[in-house]
Design a protein around this motif. Structure first.
Motif, mmCIF file in Angstrom:
data_model
loop_
_atom_site.group_PDB
_atom_site.id
_atom_site.type_symbol
_atom_site.label_atom_id
_atom_site.label_comp_id
_atom_site.label_asym_id
_atom_site.label_seq_id
_atom_site.Cartn_x
_atom_site.Cartn_y
_atom_site.Cartn_z
ATOM 1 N N GLU A 10 0.818 -1.210 0.000
ATOM 2 C CA GLU A 10 0.000 0.000 0.000
ATOM 3 C C GLU A 10 0.852 1.259 0.000
ATOM 4 O O GLU A 10 0.693 2.128 -0.852
ATOM 5 C CB GLU A 10 -0.943 -0.017 1.202
ATOM 6 C CG GLU A 10 -1.974 1.069 1.126
ATOM 7 C CD GLU A 10 -3.020 0.966 2.219
ATOM 8 O OE1 GLU A 10 -3.613 2.012 2.509
ATOM 9 O OE2 GLU A 10 -3.234 -0.124 2.771
ATOM 10 N N THR A 73 -15.021 2.583 -16.546
ATOM 11 C CA THR A 73 -15.410 2.623 -15.129
ATOM 12 C C THR A 73 -16.861 3.003 -14.923
ATOM 13 O O THR A 73 -17.322 3.045 -13.785
ATOM 14 C CB THR A 73 -14.523 3.625 -14.360
ATOM 15 O OG1 THR A 73 -14.583 4.882 -15.036
ATOM 16 C CG2 THR A 73 -13.085 3.158 -14.288
ATOM 17 N N THR A 91 -8.121 3.664 -3.582
ATOM 18 C CA THR A 91 -8.780 3.001 -2.465
ATOM 19 C C THR A 91 -7.982 1.774 -2.050
ATOM 20 O O THR A 91 -7.185 1.236 -2.817
ATOM 21 C CB THR A 91 -10.199 2.543 -2.851
ATOM 22 O OG1 THR A 91 -10.086 1.514 -3.843
ATOM 23 C CG2 THR A 91 -11.041 3.702 -3.394
ATOM 24 N N VAL A 92 -8.220 1.324 -0.838
ATOM 25 C CA VAL A 92 -7.584 0.104 -0.343
ATOM 26 C C VAL A 92 -7.978 -1.077 -1.241
ATOM 27 O O VAL A 92 -7.161 -1.935 -1.528
ATOM 28 C CB VAL A 92 -7.982 -0.144 1.131
ATOM 29 C CG1 VAL A 92 -7.519 -1.507 1.592
ATOM 30 C CG2 VAL A 92 -7.399 0.951 2.009
ATOM 31 N N ASN A 93 -9.228 -1.089 -1.728
ATOM 32 C CA ASN A 93 -9.663 -2.177 -2.610
ATOM 33 C C ASN A 93 -8.879 -2.192 -3.913
ATOM 34 O O ASN A 93 -8.510 -3.254 -4.410
ATOM 35 C CB ASN A 93 -11.163 -2.073 -2.927
ATOM 36 C CG ASN A 93 -12.013 -2.476 -1.756
ATOM 37 O OD1 ASN A 93 -11.527 -3.049 -0.782
ATOM 38 N ND2 ASN A 93 -13.293 -2.181 -1.829
ATOM 39 N N GLU A 94 -8.641 -1.017 -4.500
ATOM 40 C CA GLU A 94 -7.864 -0.954 -5.740
ATOM 41 C C GLU A 94 -6.445 -1.471 -5.511
ATOM 42 O O GLU A 94 -5.921 -2.261 -6.290
ATOM 43 C CB GLU A 94 -7.806 0.483 -6.272
ATOM 44 C CG GLU A 94 -9.114 0.939 -6.876
ATOM 45 C CD GLU A 94 -9.160 2.436 -7.127
ATOM 46 O OE1 GLU A 94 -9.673 2.808 -8.180
ATOM 47 O OE2 GLU A 94 -8.696 3.218 -6.276
ATOM 48 N N GLY A 96 -5.540 -3.387 -3.073
ATOM 49 C CA GLY A 96 -5.612 -4.752 -2.563
ATOM 50 C C GLY A 96 -5.450 -5.818 -3.629
ATOM 51 O O GLY A 96 -5.080 -6.954 -3.326
ATOM 52 N N THR A 97 -5.722 -5.485 -4.894
ATOM 53 C CA THR A 97 -5.578 -6.493 -5.946
ATOM 54 C C THR A 97 -4.126 -6.927 -6.100
ATOM 55 O O THR A 97 -3.855 -7.991 -6.643
ATOM 56 C CB THR A 97 -6.088 -5.978 -7.312
ATOM 57 O OG1 THR A 97 -5.324 -4.835 -7.700
ATOM 58 C CG2 THR A 97 -7.566 -5.629 -7.268
ATOM 59 N N ASP A 99 -2.196 -8.008 -3.898
ATOM 60 C CA ASP A 99 -1.936 -9.199 -3.105
ATOM 61 C C ASP A 99 -2.389 -10.469 -3.815
ATOM 62 O O ASP A 99 -1.717 -11.482 -3.762
ATOM 63 C CB ASP A 99 -2.614 -9.081 -1.734
ATOM 64 C CG ASP A 99 -2.049 -7.901 -0.953
ATOM 65 O OD1 ASP A 99 -0.855 -7.590 -1.121
ATOM 66 O OD2 ASP A 99 -2.804 -7.286 -0.200
ATOM 67 N N SER A 100 -3.518 -10.412 -4.511
ATOM 68 C CA SER A 100 -4.027 -11.609 -5.178
ATOM 69 C C SER A 100 -3.508 -11.740 -6.606
ATOM 70 O O SER A 100 -3.176 -12.823 -7.062
ATOM 71 C CB SER A 100 -5.553 -11.617 -5.165
ATOM 72 O OG SER A 100 -6.052 -10.425 -5.732
ATOM 73 N N ILE A 104 -1.861 -4.108 -9.973
ATOM 74 C CA ILE A 104 -2.888 -3.142 -9.597
ATOM 75 C C ILE A 104 -3.442 -2.560 -10.883
ATOM 76 O O ILE A 104 -2.683 -2.141 -11.761
ATOM 77 C CB ILE A 104 -2.311 -2.044 -8.679
ATOM 78 C CG1 ILE A 104 -1.927 -2.657 -7.329
ATOM 79 C CG2 ILE A 104 -3.322 -0.908 -8.494
ATOM 80 C CD1 ILE A 104 -1.254 -1.707 -6.368
#
Length: 127
Positions: A10, A73, A91-94, A96-97, A99-100, A104
């Motif tokens: 992050e 979008t 955002t944290v969600n954006e 956050g990708t 990690d998986s 990003i």
């Protein structure tokens, strides 16, 4: 003495994003290129679209088209330049990708860690 902790996904990406965004908004193509991995990839928006590779020299011609691309979008026509302008922060969600997926995605732009630093690696745009 212990080594300093590596930046988290992050915090590392937020710093990269601020610099990338500043360079895009200033139309500083040479700076954007320093933050881009070559060969740079483009792929159409369909899953079966072929991957195309572009060298640093081609990027100058490709770059204006990338900024005009619709980020997909929302229902209204938009541009990546407008999206980048609006996204002062992510955002944290954006983020956050990362990690998986290890990547990003911001609109149709894709960023990935390359040799321990973030880079602009691909744009999913139709020719």
């Amino acid at each position: 003495a212990s080594a300093p902790a590596a930046p988290t996904t992050e915090s590392g990406f937020r710093g990269y994003w601020r610099s990338f965004r500043d360079a895009v908004l200033a139309n500083d193509v040479p700076m954007v290129k320093t933050m881009t991995k070559f060969s740079f990839e483009t792929r159409g928006t369909q899953d079966a679209s072929p991957l195309k590779k572009h060298g640093a020299r081609d990027f100058d011609l490709l770059y204006p088209r990338l900024l005009q691309a619709d980020p997909k979008t929302g229902p209204l026509r938009d541009s990546m330049r407008e999206l980048i302008w609006r996204k002062q922060d992510l955002t944290v969600n954006e983020i956050g990708t990362a990690d998986s997926l290890g990547e990003i995605h911001v609109g149709v732009f894709v960023f990935r860690r390359v040799k321990n630093r973030w880079a602009f690696v691909r744009a999913n745009v139709d020719d």
